[in-house]
Enzyme design. Structure first.
Site, PDB file in Angstrom:
ATOM      1  N   CYS A 143       0.800  -1.101  -0.044  1.00  0.00           N
ATOM      2  CA  CYS A 143       0.051  -0.176  -0.125  1.00  0.00           C
ATOM      3  C   CYS A 143       0.704   1.173  -0.026  1.00  0.00           C
ATOM      4  CB  CYS A 143      -0.959  -0.103   1.267  1.00  0.00           C
ATOM      5  SG  CYS A 143       0.015  -0.323   2.699  1.00  0.00           S
ATOM      6  N   THR A 208      -1.252  -8.612  -5.944  1.00  0.00           N
ATOM      7  CA  THR A 208      -1.729  -8.286  -7.272  1.00  0.00           C
ATOM      8  C   THR A 208      -0.680  -7.539  -8.313  1.00  0.00           C
ATOM      9  OG1 THR A 208      -3.078  -6.782  -6.343  1.00  0.00           O
ATOM     10  CG2 THR A 208      -4.099  -8.719  -6.717  1.00  0.00           C
ATOM     11  N   GLY A 232      -5.706 -13.966 -10.056  1.00  0.00           N
ATOM     12  CA  GLY A 232      -6.117 -15.060 -10.637  1.00  0.00           C
ATOM     13  C   GLY A 232      -5.217 -15.680 -11.815  1.00  0.00           C
ATOM     14  N   GLY A 286      -6.565 -17.687  -3.290  1.00  0.00           N
ATOM     15  CA  GLY A 286      -7.351 -16.185  -3.261  1.00  0.00           C
ATOM     16  C   GLY A 286      -8.455 -16.271  -4.304  1.00  0.00           C
TER      17      GLY A 286
END
Ligand SMILES: Cc1cc2nc3c(=O)[nH]c(=O)nc-3n(C[C@H](O)[C@H](O)[C@H](O)COP(=O)(O)O)c2cc1C
Length: 342
Positions: A143, A208, A232, A286
């Site tokens: 972050c 990600t 993904g 996930g």
């Protein structure tokens, strides 16, 4: 051409799945990935939480946050974009209401924490010292650091080092602290090295990767925030590459050896095995949970079978097995702990 690996099969029931989390040993290597099963309540309807190696929580900040504006999710080929923005009720809510519930169910909880500045990480981490059920902290350093012109902590070895060091200093020595790395860096081994030098007991890889989709009806970015994190199956080769590179640096002595929790597009036992062979000592699921919330137990059973077929009697024997030197074709041999490169 590389010789196909063959080995004597073992009985799947005989495969020892125990896996490390820092210096602890978990009953199995399977975890949930942060942010994909909330604080566990949604998942408990589908999977007994104590059957998982760990339940990783959604990232917790020191205070409640509402996250980004909607839409915050978009489908893309072979993956998903999300820009949730670390929505959550804050550490006090978690410690009072969510953690006791998880501990009652016997869950081993890996608590993901974050902050916009260093002090927010330490404040949140301190609150978790000695709390029942907590088996480790995962520092989501992906972050932005508001004190540093909004730059992401994990994109810089110095800021990554500072966060890990500060948290390591104030947490109980026996509580494993993992750093979660971003793939969006020039050299992931450099960031990994900084985190381990700062005292990280393990690395979670990967978060990600930044992406963007344009909506062809509105002719605007599909997500309200513009960019989002890609997760993904599309992420898997990048994640496996990151794990492989960092494990290779560990084998070469450039980074002290610590366990890697691998994640990115894992949907099957075969995917989990791929991460393991690349160097992950644990795997997390996930995005697959959104389609199949019972996936962790299925993947664990599949992983057990995949290991058995290849003659691995212990999960840890397969960790990093793809790094062994290639040898001239000989009679099929069964892998063992002593043969494993380390
Ligand atoms: C909807 C969503 C929310 C996520 N939230 C978090 C989060 O709060 N903290 C974090 O460290 N990672 C978060 N992630 C990243 C995942 O933990 C994981 O690193 C990444 O999605 C790759 O694994 P996967 O492809 O199996 O989803 C989130 C991912 C998704 C899809």
């Amino acid at each position: 051409m590389t010789a196909r690996f063959t080995a004597t099969e073992v009985d799947p029931e005989d495969v020892d799945l125990s896996a490390p989390l820092g210096s602890r040993t978990l009953p199995n290597p399977l975890s949930t990935a942060s942010g994909c099963a909330g604080y566990g309540r949604e998942l408990a309807r589908f999977v007994p939480l104590d059957a998982l190696g760990t339940v990783t929580t959604k990232t917790i900040m020191p205070y409640p946050r509402s996250g980004q504006a909607t839409p915050r999710l978009a489908e893309t080929p072979s993956g998903m974009l999300n820009a949730i923005g670390l929505q959550g009720a804050g550490i006090e809510h978690f410690v009072r209401h969510e953690l006791p519930w998880l501990a009652e169910r016997g869950a081993r909880v890996l608590v993901s924490i974050a902050g916009e500045r260093l002090e927010e990480f330490t404040e949140t981490a301190e609150r978790l010292n000695g709390q029942p059920g907590v088996v480790g902290l995962e520092l989501n350093i992906s972050c932005p650091n508001v004190a540093d012109r909004g730059l992401v902590f994990a994109r810089n070895p110095a800021t990554s080092y500072d966060v890990v060091r500060a948290v390591r200093k104030i947490t109980d020595a026996e509580l494993p602290v993992y750093a979660k790395l971003s793939p969006d860096v020039t050299s992931i081994t450099e960031i990994a090295a900084a985190c381990v030098q700062a005292g990280a007991d393990g690395l979670s890889m990967i978060n990600t990767s930044l992406g963007l989709a344009v909506d062809l009806d509105t002719l605007r970015p599909a997500l309200a925030g513009g960019t989002g994190g890609l997760s993904g199956p599309a992420l898997r080769p990048i994640a496996v590459r990151c794990v492989y590179q960092v494990h290779a640096a560990m084998l070469a002595g450039r980074i002290p050896q610590v366990p890697i929790l691998g994640m990115g597009g894992i949907r099957s036992g075969r995917d989990a095995l791929e991460f393991t062979l690349a160097g992950a000592s644990g795997v997390a699921v996930g995005t697959a949970l959104f389609q199949d919330p019972a996936a962790p137990q299925r993947i664990l059973a599949e992983l057990r079978a995949e290991l058995a077929t290849r003659g691995f009697a212990k999960y840890t024997d397969a960790v990093g097995y793809a790094h062994r030197p290639s040898s001239p074709a000989g009679p099929p041999r069964r892998p063992s702990s002593t043969e494993r490169p380390s």
